[in-house]
Write an enzyme that holds these catalytic residues in place. Structure first.
Site, mmCIF file in Angstrom:
data_model
loop_
_atom_site.group_PDB
_atom_site.id
_atom_site.type_symbol
_atom_site.label_atom_id
_atom_site.label_comp_id
_atom_site.label_asym_id
_atom_site.label_seq_id
_atom_site.Cartn_x
_atom_site.Cartn_y
_atom_site.Cartn_z
ATOM 1 N N ASP A 24 0.856 -1.180 0.000
ATOM 2 C CA ASP A 24 0.000 0.000 0.000
ATOM 3 C C ASP A 24 0.890 1.227 0.000
ATOM 4 O O ASP A 24 1.970 1.236 0.617
ATOM 5 C CB ASP A 24 -0.917 0.026 1.221
ATOM 6 C CG ASP A 24 -1.904 1.178 1.155
ATOM 7 O OD1 ASP A 24 -2.932 1.036 0.468
ATOM 8 O OD2 ASP A 24 -1.644 2.231 1.787
ATOM 9 N N GLU A 26 1.076 5.663 0.252
ATOM 10 C CA GLU A 26 0.476 6.971 0.482
ATOM 11 C C GLU A 26 1.202 7.942 -0.434
ATOM 12 O O GLU A 26 2.433 7.834 -0.631
ATOM 13 C CB GLU A 26 0.605 7.388 1.939
ATOM 14 C CG GLU A 26 -0.061 6.452 2.930
ATOM 15 C CD GLU A 26 -1.541 6.233 2.671
ATOM 16 O OE1 GLU A 26 -2.194 7.165 2.134
ATOM 17 O OE2 GLU A 26 -2.048 5.132 2.974
ATOM 18 N N HIS A 165 -5.371 4.930 6.394
ATOM 19 C CA HIS A 165 -4.592 5.704 5.417
ATOM 20 C C HIS A 165 -3.137 5.861 5.819
ATOM 21 O O HIS A 165 -2.471 6.816 5.411
ATOM 22 C CB HIS A 165 -5.231 7.076 5.173
ATOM 23 C CG HIS A 165 -6.554 7.006 4.485
ATOM 24 N ND1 HIS A 165 -6.710 6.614 3.176
ATOM 25 C CD2 HIS A 165 -7.808 7.274 4.961
ATOM 26 C CE1 HIS A 165 -7.984 6.644 2.854
ATOM 27 N NE2 HIS A 165 -8.681 7.039 3.924
ATOM 28 N N ASP A 170 -2.758 -0.171 6.336
ATOM 29 C CA ASP A 170 -3.654 -0.554 5.234
ATOM 30 C C ASP A 170 -3.193 -1.858 4.584
ATOM 31 O O ASP A 170 -4.020 -2.682 4.170
ATOM 32 C CB ASP A 170 -3.703 0.558 4.190
ATOM 33 C CG ASP A 170 -4.503 1.769 4.674
ATOM 34 O OD1 ASP A 170 -4.936 1.757 5.848
ATOM 35 O OD2 ASP A 170 -4.685 2.718 3.887
#
Length: 588
Positions: A24, A26, A165, A170
């Site tokens: 994942d 960001e 997030h 995540d």
């Protein structure tokens, strides 16, 4: 979803043996073109166990927008001392080496990783990728979760980590979602990576559960026959690799609804290993013709092929028949449908004044002629206006066109085509063109098959890519035997063995071959292919000068390309018929 694991064997890699890296990211925004990565989180799992975790903040090349900081909690101060992407990415790629990447909405994460690889000059390893969103859309219904967001699925599957997030959190939640989805597809018969990658809800549970039928198939070329519970054939097909091909009927690659229905009924698959591809194609045709399986659409009724016959009587006429007889008549064909046979007959009648009545005629059979006499399209032998000798010249024109030199007939048809087009009778011209094409297709086919059908034996060979030779023995147009010689071996003993053991084929009634016409066409195509060598031949291989093949070569492009004005009729100017309907009118 991307599938690049080309080294997996036909049975696939069990899911319990696959290493997944659930990742994942960001980022500073939604597009890798002008946004950067701020955090990478990943979890490595295999067989339900966590093997390791990876997490790093990344200092982007542009400031983090305030709304992103509110969403993720990642601020510019937090990433101030973090590595740049050119240092963080190689560490992640090393962590994920050899694994299958998994992400929720994988297109987003993978696009940023690929963009970072391009930016930093690192080659992208070509990971296989699995998208949990895609799987969830097919496995999780609206009555279970309001949507397919990670937070909703994490709640549904009882994830131990709540997505918030932050990349690693995540990724951990996505691991639990992945395991929940894998449990569901496992109950549907999905047990390998390939099946999971290609999973779609379009494939029924019944299809997946019958996968074991294909697992027992040999990895060899040949024919396969799906059968129902009573042993009746449902479907017959050919394959270069029977196991690989039959397995596709139980996966998403098979999208035909009738095939899904067939698999639901099937209880067994019978493989028939063949020495050569030609043998497999011929066996397929013969099995379809014999059993007429309900799920085969083509080649089920080869016995219904039609021929155009110029009858043997004082005043011959054209007739459409199903059987070639040894009656001395001239035959053209075979035709695949009555419509095409009738079109060919109409084409001959356009320019050859043969009678079209069906009754037998003596020198004078009727009191008054039909309307064709008034139109100049029949000499009216029925009322004695034409003697049998005079009519014989007319019949000879038709016979010559059907079995030999059809240039005069086709020249007359071309002239009529041009006249119709110049008169702007485009519909009539198109109809005549189609009839003409049906005629030349059939006569060309008959002229090509004639030497094959009349030859008592032809033995031919072709080199194999793997070495050695493919050898076929053909008798009267029927494949009577075939074999493959080993690489480096003398082929002659194998050829003699094929000749000695080949099927005994009775001589057919010319011009029909001893096999169904479609089989003879397959054999002829193999013989005419580049690289094929005639070893022995009992018979003659000839083709008439001025035969229909040349005319067909001219007509086929014309039929395909209305808009191409550059194809002339041999040595004459392009026919107006080659222009699309209305072209002449628009030019006036």
């Amino acid at each position: 979803m991307q599938m690049v694991q080309e080294t997996f064997d036909d049975l696939g890699v069990p899911l319990s043996d696959v290493t997944f890296v659930v990742v994942d990211l960001e980022t500073t925004g939604g597009s890798p073109a002008d946004c950067g990565i701020t955090e990478i989180g990943a979890v490595k799992v295999r067989g339900g166990e966590v093997l390791g975790e990876f997490q790093t903040l990344v200092r982007p090349s542009t400031p983090i927008p305030a709304f992103i900081t509110v969403l993720t909690g990642i601020s510019n101060a937090m990433v101030a001392d973090s590595p740049r992407i050119d240092a963080a990415l190689p560490a992640f790629l090393e962590f994920a080496r050899g694994a299958v990447l998994v992400a929720h909405n994988a297109g987003f994460d993978i696009s940023f990783l690929k963009a970072a690889a391009r930016q930093t000059g690192h080659p992208w390893p070509g990971f296989a990728v699995l998208d949990t969103v895609r799987l969830a859309r097919q496995l999780v219904h609206r009555d279970e979760a309001p949507n397919h967001k990670l937070s909703s699925l994490a709640t549904l599957f009882g994830a131990s980590t709540t997505p918030d997030h932050r990349a690693l959190h995540d990724a951990r939640a996505t691991v639990d979602v992945l395991h929940g989805l894998m449990e569901r597809v496992g109950n549907l018969g999905v047990h390998t990576l390939e099946e999971l990658q290609s999973y779609t809800s379009r494939v029924t549970t019944a299809q997946r559960r019958k996968r074991f039928l294909a697992d027992a198939m040999p990895s060899a070329p040949g024919v396969y026959v799906f059968k129902d519970s009573s042993g009746e054939p449902l479907y017959v097909g050919t394959a270069v690799d029977i196991r690989r091909r039959t397995r596709t009927y139980f996966t998403a690659s098979e999208s035909r609804r009738r095939m899904a229905e067939m698999v639901g009924i099937a209880e067994s698959i019978t493989p028939i290993v063949c020495a050569t591809q030609l043998e497999a194609q011929v066996r397929e045709l013969r099995l379809i013709a014999e059993h007429k399986p309900r799920y085969n659409r083509r080649s089920r009724h080869p016995e219904k092929a039609l021929w155009v016959k110029l009858t043997v009587e004082p005043f011959p006429r054209l007739s459409i028949v199903r059987q070639v007889r040894g009656d001395g008549a001239h035959y053209a064909g075979p035709f695949g449908s009555r419509k095409s046979a009738e079109a060919a007959v109409f084409a001959v009648h356009e320019v050859v004044p043969l009678r079209q009545c069906t009754q037998s005629l003596s020198a004078r059979s009727r009191k008054s002629p039909c309307v064709l006499f008034e139109m100049g399209r029949c000499g009216a032998p029925c009322i004695g206006e034409q003697t049998s000798e005079e009519y014989a010249d007319v019949a000879s024109q038709a016979a010559t066109a059907l079995i030999g030199d059809g240039r005069d007939l086709l020249s007359s048809l071309r002239a009529k085509l041009d006249t119709l087009a110049e008169q702007e009778r485009f519909e009539d011209a198109t109809s005549l063109r189609d009839r003409m094409l049906a005629l030349v297709r059939a006569t060309a086919r008959a002229q090509r098959l004639a030497p094959l059908s009349s030859a008592p034996e032809i033995v031919a060979a072709r080199r194999r890519d793997a070495g050695g030779w493919e050898v076929v023995c053909v008798r009267y147009g029927r494949l009577a035997g075939t074999t493959v010689t080993p690489r480096g071996a003398d082929p002659m003993p194998f050829i003699e063995a094929v000749r000695a053991t080949a099927e005994v084929v009775p001589e057919p009634t010319a011009p029909a071959p001893a096999a169904h016409p479609e089989e003879a066409e397959l054999v002829l195509k193999w013989l005419e292919a580049p690289g094929t060598r005639l070893v022995t031949m009992d018979g003659e291989w000839t083709c008439p000068v001025g035969g229909a093949g040349a005319a067909r070569a001219q007509l086929e492009p014309m039929a395909r390309r209305w808009s191409d004005f550059s194809e002339p009729w041999g040595d004459v100017a392009p026919s107006p018929l080659e222009r699309p309907p209305g072209a002449l009118r628009a030019a006036h």
